[in-house]
Design a protein around this motif. Structure first.
Motif, PDB file in Angstrom:
ATOM      1  N   GLY A  22       0.780  -1.231   0.000  1.00  0.00           N
ATOM      2  CA  GLY A  22       0.000   0.000   0.000  1.00  0.00           C
ATOM      3  C   GLY A  22       0.805   1.271   0.000  1.00  0.00           C
ATOM      4  N   ASP A  23       2.110   1.200  -0.067  1.00  0.00           N
ATOM      5  CA  ASP A  23       2.914   2.420  -0.063  1.00  0.00           C
ATOM      6  C   ASP A  23       2.738   3.215  -1.350  1.00  0.00           C
ATOM      7  OD1 ASP A  23       3.864   1.850   2.419  1.00  0.00           O
ATOM      8  OD2 ASP A  23       5.814   1.144   1.753  1.00  0.00           O
ATOM      9  N   HIS A  24       2.346   2.572  -2.433  1.00  0.00           N
ATOM     10  CA  HIS A  24       2.196   3.260  -3.713  1.00  0.00           C
ATOM     11  C   HIS A  24       0.742   3.609  -4.013  1.00  0.00           C
ATOM     12  CE1 HIS A  24       1.293  -0.933  -4.457  1.00  0.00           C
ATOM     13  NE2 HIS A  24       0.620  -0.559  -5.523  1.00  0.00           N
ATOM     14  N   ILE A  25      -0.174   3.322  -3.103  1.00  0.00           N
ATOM     15  CA  ILE A  25      -1.598   3.548  -3.321  1.00  0.00           C
ATOM     16  C   ILE A  25      -1.982   4.926  -2.805  1.00  0.00           C
ATOM     17  CG2 ILE A  25      -3.922   2.773  -2.731  1.00  0.00           C
ATOM     18  CD1 ILE A  25      -2.787  -0.052  -2.472  1.00  0.00           C
ATOM     19  N   HIS A  26      -2.760   5.645  -3.612  1.00  0.00           N
ATOM     20  CA  HIS A  26      -3.298   6.936  -3.164  1.00  0.00           C
ATOM     21  C   HIS A  26      -4.599   6.657  -2.410  1.00  0.00           C
ATOM     22  CE1 HIS A  26      -4.310  11.148  -3.094  1.00  0.00           C
ATOM     23  NE2 HIS A  26      -5.472  10.875  -3.662  1.00  0.00           N
ATOM     24  N   TRP A  27      -4.522   6.598  -1.091  1.00  0.00           N
ATOM     25  CA  TRP A  27      -5.679   6.246  -0.283  1.00  0.00           C
ATOM     26  C   TRP A  27      -6.661   7.402  -0.232  1.00  0.00           C
ATOM     27  CZ3 TRP A  27      -6.259   1.344   0.850  1.00  0.00           C
ATOM     28  CH2 TRP A  27      -5.133   0.534   0.943  1.00  0.00           C
ATOM     29  N   ARG A  28      -7.955   7.078  -0.230  1.00  0.00           N
ATOM     30  CA  ARG A  28      -9.023   8.067  -0.147  1.00  0.00           C
ATOM     31  C   ARG A  28      -9.973   7.662   0.983  1.00  0.00           C
ATOM     32  NH1 ARG A  28      -7.912   6.800  -5.285  1.00  0.00           N
ATOM     33  NH2 ARG A  28      -7.608   8.431  -6.810  1.00  0.00           N
ATOM     34  N   THR A  29     -10.719   8.654   1.451  1.00  0.00           N
ATOM     35  CA  THR A  29     -11.750   8.339   2.429  1.00  0.00           C
ATOM     36  C   THR A  29     -12.964   7.791   1.692  1.00  0.00           C
ATOM     37  OG1 THR A  29     -12.743  10.533   2.311  1.00  0.00           O
ATOM     38  CG2 THR A  29     -10.966  10.217   3.930  1.00  0.00           C
ATOM     39  N   LEU A  30     -13.888   7.226   2.422  1.00  0.00           N
ATOM     40  CA  LEU A  30     -15.097   6.689   1.818  1.00  0.00           C
ATOM     41  C   LEU A  30     -15.886   7.793   1.128  1.00  0.00           C
ATOM     42  CD1 LEU A  30     -17.070   4.372   1.328  1.00  0.00           C
ATOM     43  CD2 LEU A  30     -18.068   4.867   3.567  1.00  0.00           C
ATOM     44  N   GLU A  31     -15.991   8.934   1.777  1.00  0.00           N
ATOM     45  CA  GLU A  31     -16.746  10.050   1.187  1.00  0.00           C
ATOM     46  C   GLU A  31     -16.085  10.545  -0.095  1.00  0.00           C
ATOM     47  OE1 GLU A  31     -19.771  10.929   2.127  1.00  0.00           O
ATOM     48  OE2 GLU A  31     -19.590   9.326   3.601  1.00  0.00           O
ATOM     49  N   ASP A  32     -14.766  10.648  -0.104  1.00  0.00           N
ATOM     50  CA  ASP A  32     -14.065  11.067  -1.326  1.00  0.00           C
ATOM     51  C   ASP A  32     -14.259  10.040  -2.437  1.00  0.00           C
ATOM     52  OD1 ASP A  32     -13.140  13.363  -0.117  1.00  0.00           O
ATOM     53  OD2 ASP A  32     -11.159  12.529   0.346  1.00  0.00           O
ATOM     54  N   GLY A  33     -14.260   8.770  -2.108  1.00  0.00           N
ATOM     55  CA  GLY A  33     -14.486   7.723  -3.103  1.00  0.00           C
ATOM     56  C   GLY A  33     -15.882   7.780  -3.687  1.00  0.00           C
ATOM     57  N   LYS A  34     -16.864   8.063  -2.843  1.00  0.00           N
ATOM     58  CA  LYS A  34     -18.240   8.193  -3.330  1.00  0.00           C
ATOM     59  C   LYS A  34     -18.366   9.373  -4.287  1.00  0.00           C
ATOM     60  CE  LYS A  34     -20.611   6.233   0.688  1.00  0.00           C
ATOM     61  NZ  LYS A  34     -21.503   6.553   1.820  1.00  0.00           N
ATOM     62  N   LYS A  35     -17.733  10.496  -3.941  1.00  0.00           N
ATOM     63  CA  LYS A  35     -17.782  11.680  -4.813  1.00  0.00           C
ATOM     64  C   LYS A  35     -17.109  11.402  -6.144  1.00  0.00           C
ATOM     65  CE  LYS A  35     -17.794  14.955  -0.988  1.00  0.00           C
ATOM     66  NZ  LYS A  35     -16.979  15.940  -0.248  1.00  0.00           N
ATOM     67  N   GLU A  36     -15.958  10.726  -6.103  1.00  0.00           N
ATOM     68  CA  GLU A  36     -15.226  10.401  -7.328  1.00  0.00           C
ATOM     69  C   GLU A  36     -16.034   9.428  -8.194  1.00  0.00           C
ATOM     70  OE1 GLU A  36     -11.095   8.229  -8.578  1.00  0.00           O
ATOM     71  OE2 GLU A  36     -11.097   9.414  -6.747  1.00  0.00           O
ATOM     72  N   ALA A  37     -16.672   8.451  -7.570  1.00  0.00           N
ATOM     73  CA  ALA A  37     -17.467   7.491  -8.329  1.00  0.00           C
ATOM     74  C   ALA A  37     -18.688   8.174  -8.950  1.00  0.00           C
ATOM     75  CB  ALA A  37     -17.914   6.353  -7.417  1.00  0.00           C
ATOM     76  N   ALA A  38     -19.303   9.112  -8.242  1.00  0.00           N
ATOM     77  CA  ALA A  38     -20.466   9.820  -8.773  1.00  0.00           C
ATOM     78  C   ALA A  38     -20.090  10.719  -9.949  1.00  0.00           C
ATOM     79  CB  ALA A  38     -21.118  10.628  -7.670  1.00  0.00           C
ATOM     80  N   ALA A  39     -18.853  11.223  -9.956  1.00  0.00           N
ATOM     81  CA  ALA A  39     -18.414  12.130 -11.015  1.00  0.00           C
ATOM     82  C   ALA A  39     -18.022  11.388 -12.285  1.00  0.00           C
ATOM     83  CB  ALA A  39     -17.249  12.975 -10.527  1.00  0.00           C
ATOM     84  N   ARG A  40     -17.785  10.080 -12.227  1.00  0.00           N
ATOM     85  CA  ARG A  40     -17.386   9.316 -13.400  1.00  0.00           C
ATOM     86  C   ARG A  40     -18.616   8.959 -14.237  1.00  0.00           C
ATOM     87  NH1 ARG A  40     -12.531   5.218 -11.693  1.00  0.00           N
ATOM     88  NH2 ARG A  40     -11.166   6.823 -10.891  1.00  0.00           N
ATOM     89  N   PRO A  41     -18.434   8.911 -15.545  1.00  0.00           N
ATOM     90  CA  PRO A  41     -19.588   8.528 -16.389  1.00  0.00           C
ATOM     91  C   PRO A  41     -19.928   7.050 -16.213  1.00  0.00           C
ATOM     92  CG  PRO A  41     -17.594   8.794 -17.714  1.00  0.00           C
ATOM     93  CD  PRO A  41     -17.257   9.247 -16.321  1.00  0.00           C
ATOM     94  N   HIS A  42     -21.216   6.762 -16.232  1.00  0.00           N
ATOM     95  CA  HIS A  42     -21.686   5.378 -16.097  1.00  0.00           C
ATOM     96  C   HIS A  42     -21.965   4.820 -17.478  1.00  0.00           C
ATOM     97  CE1 HIS A  42     -22.088   5.731 -11.754  1.00  0.00           C
ATOM     98  NE2 HIS A  42     -22.588   6.939 -11.968  1.00  0.00           N
ATOM     99  N   TYR A  43     -21.448   3.664 -17.789  1.00  0.00           N
ATOM    100  CA  TYR A  43     -21.653   3.064 -19.117  1.00  0.00           C
ATOM    101  C   TYR A  43     -22.648   1.976 -19.053  1.00  0.00           C
ATOM    102  CZ  TYR A  43     -17.447   5.632 -20.346  1.00  0.00           C
ATOM    103  OH  TYR A  43     -16.527   6.619 -20.579  1.00  0.00           O
TER     104      TYR A  43
END
Length: 56
Positions: free
Chosen positions: A35-56
């Motif tokens: 996990g040293d190379h992983i950009h960790w996010r909080t759950l709320e940040d992940g939800k915001k990022e997922a909502a901003a991505r287009p759904h196919y």
């Protein structure tokens, strides 16, 4: 001459030194863990990022 006590002590000393060398800090480029190379996010940040991505 009994070799078994000396052999056991030698093995224990060798194992101790090996553990000391492999677990010591300060080695550049060594000792990186999972996990040293992983950009960790909080759950709320992940939800915001997922909502901003287009759904196919």
């Amino acid at each position: 001459m009994e070799l078994r006590p000396h052999l056991g002590a030698t093995c224990a000393l060798g194992l101790g030194l090996l553990l000391l060398v492999t677990s010591s800090d300060g080695h550049i480029g060594l000792g990186k863990g999972f996990g040293d190379h992983i950009h960790w996010r909080t759950l709320e940040d992940g939800k915001k990022e997922a909502a901003a991505r287009p759904h196919y």
